[in-house]
Design a protein around this motif. Sequence first.
Motif, PDB file in Angstrom:
ATOM      1  N   ASP A   1      29.888  49.020  31.237  1.00 49.04           N
ATOM      2  CA  ASP A   1      28.784  48.404  30.522  1.00 49.04           C
ATOM      3  C   ASP A   1      29.065  46.921  30.257  1.00 49.04           C
ATOM      4  O   ASP A   1      28.157  46.101  30.291  1.00 49.04           O
ATOM      5  CB  ASP A   1      28.524  49.132  29.216  1.00 49.04           C
ATOM      6  CG  ASP A   1      27.905  50.513  29.434  1.00 49.04           C
ATOM      7  OD1 ASP A   1      27.494  50.823  30.573  1.00 49.04           O
ATOM      8  OD2 ASP A   1      27.841  51.275  28.469  1.00 49.04           O
ATOM      9  N   LEU A  39      24.419  49.030  37.802  1.00 53.41           N
ATOM     10  CA  LEU A  39      24.268  50.175  36.898  1.00 53.41           C
ATOM     11  C   LEU A  39      25.228  50.077  35.730  1.00 53.41           C
ATOM     12  O   LEU A  39      26.304  49.478  35.841  1.00 53.41           O
ATOM     13  CB  LEU A  39      24.547  51.472  37.667  1.00 53.41           C
ATOM     14  CG  LEU A  39      23.760  51.693  38.951  1.00 53.41           C
ATOM     15  CD1 LEU A  39      24.246  52.951  39.652  1.00 53.41           C
ATOM     16  CD2 LEU A  39      22.271  51.755  38.667  1.00 53.41           C
ATOM     17  N   ASN A  40      24.890  50.707  34.619  1.00 50.25           N
ATOM     18  CA  ASN A  40      25.838  50.825  33.517  1.00 50.25           C
ATOM     19  C   ASN A  40      26.694  52.074  33.738  1.00 50.25           C
ATOM     20  O   ASN A  40      26.572  52.755  34.762  1.00 50.25           O
ATOM     21  CB  ASN A  40      25.124  50.827  32.159  1.00 50.25           C
ATOM     22  CG  ASN A  40      24.235  52.035  31.942  1.00 50.25           C
ATOM     23  OD1 ASN A  40      24.262  53.028  32.683  1.00 50.25           O
ATOM     24  ND2 ASN A  40      23.403  51.962  30.906  1.00 50.25           N
ATOM     25  N   LYS A  42      26.539  54.937  32.519  1.00 44.81           N
ATOM     26  CA  LYS A  42      25.758  56.176  32.592  1.00 44.81           C
ATOM     27  C   LYS A  42      24.921  56.261  33.864  1.00 44.81           C
ATOM     28  O   LYS A  42      24.206  57.228  34.065  1.00 44.81           O
ATOM     29  CB  LYS A  42      24.863  56.307  31.362  1.00 44.81           C
ATOM     30  CG  LYS A  42      25.639  56.471  30.068  1.00 44.81           C
ATOM     31  CD  LYS A  42      24.715  56.567  28.887  1.00 44.81           C
ATOM     32  CE  LYS A  42      25.519  56.709  27.606  1.00 44.81           C
ATOM     33  NZ  LYS A  42      24.653  56.735  26.423  1.00 44.81           N
ATOM     34  N   GLY A  43      24.992  55.219  34.702  1.00 47.83           N
ATOM     35  CA  GLY A  43      24.240  55.223  35.941  1.00 47.83           C
ATOM     36  C   GLY A  43      22.823  54.695  35.812  1.00 47.83           C
ATOM     37  O   GLY A  43      22.021  54.841  36.729  1.00 47.83           O
ATOM     38  N   ASN A  44      22.528  54.069  34.682  1.00 48.64           N
ATOM     39  CA  ASN A  44      21.185  53.512  34.466  1.00 48.64           C
ATOM     40  C   ASN A  44      21.112  52.078  34.984  1.00 48.64           C
ATOM     41  O   ASN A  44      22.016  51.278  34.742  1.00 48.64           O
ATOM     42  CB  ASN A  44      20.826  53.534  32.978  1.00 48.64           C
ATOM     43  CG  ASN A  44      20.775  54.940  32.435  1.00 48.64           C
ATOM     44  OD1 ASN A  44      20.270  55.846  33.086  1.00 48.64           O
ATOM     45  ND2 ASN A  44      21.314  55.141  31.237  1.00 48.64           N
ATOM     46  N   PRO A  45      20.024  51.725  35.669  1.00 46.95           N
ATOM     47  CA  PRO A  45      19.879  50.359  36.193  1.00 46.95           C
ATOM     48  C   PRO A  45      19.856  49.327  35.066  1.00 46.95           C
ATOM     49  O   PRO A  45      19.231  49.540  34.026  1.00 46.95           O
ATOM     50  CB  PRO A  45      18.526  50.395  36.905  1.00 46.95           C
ATOM     51  CG  PRO A  45      18.177  51.829  37.066  1.00 46.95           C
ATOM     52  CD  PRO A  45      18.891  52.582  35.995  1.00 46.95           C
ATOM     53  N   GLN A  46      20.562  48.213  35.307  1.00 42.92           N
ATOM     54  CA  GLN A  46      20.632  47.141  34.321  1.00 42.92           C
ATOM     55  C   GLN A  46      20.004  45.846  34.822  1.00 42.92           C
ATOM     56  O   GLN A  46      19.431  45.101  34.057  1.00 42.92           O
ATOM     57  CB  GLN A  46      22.091  46.883  33.919  1.00 42.92           C
ATOM     58  CG  GLN A  46      22.762  48.081  33.279  1.00 42.92           C
ATOM     59  CD  GLN A  46      22.075  48.484  32.005  1.00 42.92           C
ATOM     60  OE1 GLN A  46      22.058  47.736  31.031  1.00 42.92           O
ATOM     61  NE2 GLN A  46      21.478  49.657  31.997  1.00 42.92           N
TER      62      GLN A  46
END
Length: 115
Positions: A1, A39-40, A42-46
Amino acid sequence: DELADLVKKGMKTATTSGLSSYKVEEEALPQVGDISVVLNEKGNPQCIIETTRVYQTPFNDVTEHHAYLEGEGDKSLAYWRQAHIEFFESYYAELGIPFDESEIMVCEEFKLLYV
């Protein structure tokens, strides 16, 4: 992150990977013009970035300028070397290959396209 945040803030505009890891993991090398989603944990796009420069150099020859562009720690080459030796020794051990400071690195510069 933390790294994704540095990219989103425009403080991190470069990254380094080991050439041997591409061979072991059978991945294509980055190319100028590549578009990537950061990605962060958690695999979420940033954010979205575009590769603007790619070159190869021995670990020992990575420059102060490249270390600064990576945007981590105090942005010094000394910090970069310490952090990356620790990372590559551990990562290469997981891959079952040795790491030493003459290893060829793939240095990539990028620009932020979208947050």
